[in-house]
Write an enzyme that holds these catalytic residues in place. Structure first.
Site, PDB file in Angstrom:
ATOM      1  CD  GLU A   1      -2.118  -7.690   3.246  1.00  0.00           C
ATOM      2  OE1 GLU A   1      -1.964  -6.503   2.856  1.00  0.00           O
ATOM      3  OE2 GLU A   1      -2.515  -7.981   4.377  1.00  0.00           O
TER       4      GLU A   1
ATOM      5  N   GLY B   1       0.741  -5.052   1.061  1.00  0.00           N
ATOM      6  CA  GLY B   1      -0.498  -5.139   0.286  1.00  0.00           C
ATOM      7  C   GLY B   1      -0.286  -5.768  -1.079  1.00  0.00           C
TER       8      GLY B   1
ATOM      9  CD  GLU C   1       2.079  -5.495   5.672  1.00  0.00           C
ATOM     10  OE1 GLU C   1       2.883  -6.391   6.010  1.00  0.00           O
ATOM     11  OE2 GLU C   1       1.216  -5.635   4.784  1.00  0.00           O
TER      12      GLU C   1
ATOM     13  CB  ALA D   1      -0.899  -0.023   1.225  1.00  0.00           C
TER      14      ALA D   1
HETATM   15  C1  HXC Z   1       5.022   4.305  -1.468  1.00  0.00           C
HETATM   16  C2  HXC Z   1       6.937   3.350  -2.289  1.00  0.00           C
HETATM   17  C3  HXC Z   1       6.594   2.107  -1.696  1.00  0.00           C
HETATM   18  C4  HXC Z   1       5.367   2.032  -0.963  1.00  0.00           C
HETATM   19  C5  HXC Z   1       8.465   1.883  -2.732  1.00  0.00           C
HETATM   20  N1  HXC Z   1       8.096   3.152  -2.914  1.00  0.00           N
HETATM   21  N2  HXC Z   1       7.579   1.228  -1.993  1.00  0.00           N
HETATM   22  N3  HXC Z   1       6.152   4.443  -2.167  1.00  0.00           N
HETATM   23  N4  HXC Z   1       4.629   3.160  -0.872  1.00  0.00           N
HETATM   24  N5  HXC Z   1       4.924   0.903  -0.412  1.00  0.00           N
HETATM   25  C6  HXC Z   1       8.809   4.190  -3.658  1.00  0.00           C
HETATM   26  C7  HXC Z   1      10.021   4.691  -2.929  1.00  0.00           C
HETATM   27  O1  HXC Z   1       9.654   5.665  -1.966  1.00  0.00           O
HETATM   28  C8  HXC Z   1      10.833   5.282  -4.045  1.00  0.00           C
HETATM   29  O2  HXC Z   1      10.312   6.540  -4.378  1.00  0.00           O
HETATM   30  C9  HXC Z   1      10.539   4.341  -5.203  1.00  0.00           C
HETATM   31  O3  HXC Z   1       9.322   3.669  -4.865  1.00  0.00           O
HETATM   32  C10 HXC Z   1      11.612   3.283  -5.367  1.00  0.00           C
HETATM   33  O4  HXC Z   1      11.821   2.648  -4.131  1.00  0.00           O
HETATM   34  P1  HXC Z   1      13.270   2.475  -3.470  1.00  0.00           P
HETATM   35  O5  HXC Z   1      13.068   2.241  -2.013  1.00  0.00           O
HETATM   36  O6  HXC Z   1      14.167   3.606  -3.853  1.00  0.00           O
HETATM   37  O7  HXC Z   1      13.758   1.144  -4.203  1.00  0.00           O
HETATM   38  P2  HXC Z   1      14.738   0.016  -3.628  1.00  0.00           P
HETATM   39  O8  HXC Z   1      15.890   0.625  -2.916  1.00  0.00           O
HETATM   40  O9  HXC Z   1      14.991  -0.870  -4.799  1.00  0.00           O
HETATM   41  O10 HXC Z   1      13.882  -0.770  -2.530  1.00  0.00           O
HETATM   42  C11 HXC Z   1      12.739  -1.501  -2.920  1.00  0.00           C
HETATM   43  C12 HXC Z   1      11.889  -1.899  -1.652  1.00  0.00           C
HETATM   44  C13 HXC Z   1      11.599  -0.627  -0.837  1.00  0.00           C
HETATM   45  C14 HXC Z   1      12.677  -2.900  -0.825  1.00  0.00           C
HETATM   46  C15 HXC Z   1      10.634  -2.557  -2.180  1.00  0.00           C
HETATM   47  O11 HXC Z   1      11.054   0.381  -1.709  1.00  0.00           O
HETATM   48  C16 HXC Z   1      10.641  -0.858   0.288  1.00  0.00           C
HETATM   49  O12 HXC Z   1      10.996  -1.394   1.335  1.00  0.00           O
HETATM   50  N6  HXC Z   1       9.380  -0.408   0.097  1.00  0.00           N
HETATM   51  C17 HXC Z   1       8.369  -0.479   1.117  1.00  0.00           C
HETATM   52  C18 HXC Z   1       7.855  -1.873   1.264  1.00  0.00           C
HETATM   53  C19 HXC Z   1       6.796  -1.969   2.347  1.00  0.00           C
HETATM   54  O13 HXC Z   1       7.059  -1.631   3.513  1.00  0.00           O
HETATM   55  N7  HXC Z   1       5.578  -2.399   2.005  1.00  0.00           N
HETATM   56  C20 HXC Z   1       4.487  -2.500   2.926  1.00  0.00           C
HETATM   57  C21 HXC Z   1       3.665  -1.226   2.912  1.00  0.00           C
HETATM   58  S1  HXC Z   1       2.373  -1.243   4.129  1.00  0.00           S
HETATM   59  P3  HXC Z   1      11.286   7.817  -4.603  1.00  0.00           P
HETATM   60  O14 HXC Z   1      10.332   8.943  -4.871  1.00  0.00           O
HETATM   61  O15 HXC Z   1      12.094   7.980  -3.377  1.00  0.00           O
HETATM   62  O16 HXC Z   1      12.121   7.426  -5.798  1.00  0.00           O
HETATM   63  C22 HXC Z   1       1.151  -2.147   3.420  1.00  0.00           C
HETATM   64  C23 HXC Z   1      -0.082  -2.308   4.221  1.00  0.00           C
HETATM   65  C24 HXC Z   1      -1.144  -3.035   3.448  1.00  0.00           C
HETATM   66  O17 HXC Z   1       1.264  -2.615   2.335  1.00  0.00           O
HETATM   67  C25 HXC Z   1      -2.492  -2.780   4.013  1.00  0.00           C
HETATM   68  C26 HXC Z   1      -3.589  -3.101   3.004  1.00  0.00           C
HETATM   69  C27 HXC Z   1      -4.932  -2.699   3.426  1.00  0.00           C
END
Ligand code: HXC
Length: 258
Positions: A112, A109, A132, A65
């Site tokens: 999921e 997400g 998360e 998400a």
């Molecule tokens: C918003 C995101 C994002 C996310 C990545 N980006 N994941 N933006 N929400 N979930 C963005 C980054 O901010 C970045 O933007 C660009 O995508 C590239 O990501 P990087 O981090 O620079 O890439 P990398 O170093 O290759 O790392 C990849 C990654 C990392 C390991 C996937 O991005 C990461 O850990 N992302 C978050 C993963 C996460 O925590 N997901 C769970 C979310 S909570 P910029 O502008 O800086 O270039 C969730 C709850 C679900 O999902 C609930 C459902 C109802």
């Protein structure tokens, strides 16, 4: 309908939906989930479509998400259901099969969403996880419920509590994905699987999907009874007559989805 965060196309009898927010690794915001819901609904009600494939990019199916969009929400914002989770169950209402073709990250997400699909075909590059907990929150679209059913309690606890990622080989061993293929073969494999499904009798396809899903919601005895009733009902279809006649006559069946 013109979409901004997804790309849709029709490939034979397959509806293909590509998540398309490349700069954010396909992070799932409300607009994307609304558009995904609309595209799924449109393909589901299109008589020319027999199967749906959801995919992302080479780098990410979806990295979760949208954290930036979520960060500011209060408890009441999310509890009222207007944001984040409002359209997530739409995919479970789709009656035709939905295949997730996953390359790269399927996190939070994104994992999921893949698990809400009927099965997952993964590229060797796929990485699954529920990170998360690192954000001070937890899975909110079925991660704590579908993951243990798919991969066992032990692995679900491990993934959700440590936030570690699981690669495609581990995901296949654990039963989360049905096949793993080289990254450059992912779409070919997923579209071929979808074309195979779309060539079958739609009544059988829809009944099998419904019946397998029932296995997760009921007792074995109830599930077997449910299956038996659906099996009986296939004998009311023209396609059952055609399918069996074709076998006996040693020819290919011509299903009419009736
Ligand atoms: C918003 C995101 C994002 C996310 C990545 N980006 N994941 N933006 N929400 N979930 C963005 C980054 O901010 C970045 O933007 C660009 O995508 C590239 O990501 P990087 O981090 O620079 O890439 P990398 O170093 O290759 O790392 C990849 C990654 C990392 C390991 C996937 O991005 C990461 O850990 N992302 C978050 C993963 C996460 O925590 N997901 C769970 C979310 S909570 P910029 O502008 O800086 O270039 C969730 C709850 C679900 O999902 C609930 C459902 C109802």
């Amino acid at each position: 309908m013109a979409y901004e965060t997804i790309i849709t196309e029709v490939n034979g009898k397959t509806g293909l939906i590509r998540l398309n927010r490349p700069k954010a690794l396909n992070a799932l915001n409300d607009q994307l989930m609304d558009e995904l819901g609309a595209a799924l609904g449109a393909f589901d009600s299109d008589d020319g479509i027999g199967c749906i494939v959801i995919t992302g990019s080479e780098k990410a199916f979806a990295a979760g998400a949208d954290i930036g969009a979520m960060a500011k929400f209060t408890y009441m914002d999310v509890f009222k259901g207007e944001y984040i989770t409002r359209n997530w169950e739409q995919i479970r209402r789709v009656r035709k099969p939905v295949i997730a073709a996953v390359a790269g990250y399927a996190l939070g997400g994104g994992c999921e969403l893949a698990m809400m699909c009927d099965f997952i075909i993964a590229a060797e590059t796929a990485k699954f996880g529920q990170p998360e907990i690192k954000l001070g929150t937890m899975p909110g679209a079925g991660g704590t419920q579908r993951l243990p059913r798919a991969v066992s309690k032990a692995k679900a606890m491990d993934l959700c509590l440590t936030a570690r990622m699981m690669d495609a080989a581990e995901a296949e061993r654990a039963g989360l994905v049905s096949r793993v293929v080289p990254a450059d073969k992912l779409m070919e494999e997923a579209l071929a699987a979808a074309a195979t499904i779309a060539s079958m009798s739609l009544p059988s396809v829809m009944m099998i999907k419904e019946s397998i899903n029932r296995a997760y919601e009921t007792t074995l005895a109830e599930g077997v009874q449910f299956e038996r009733r659906l099996f009986h009902s296939t004998f009311a279809t023209e396609d059952q007559k055609e399918g069996m006649a074709a076998f006996v006559e040693k020819r290919a069946p011509a299903f009419k989805n009736q």
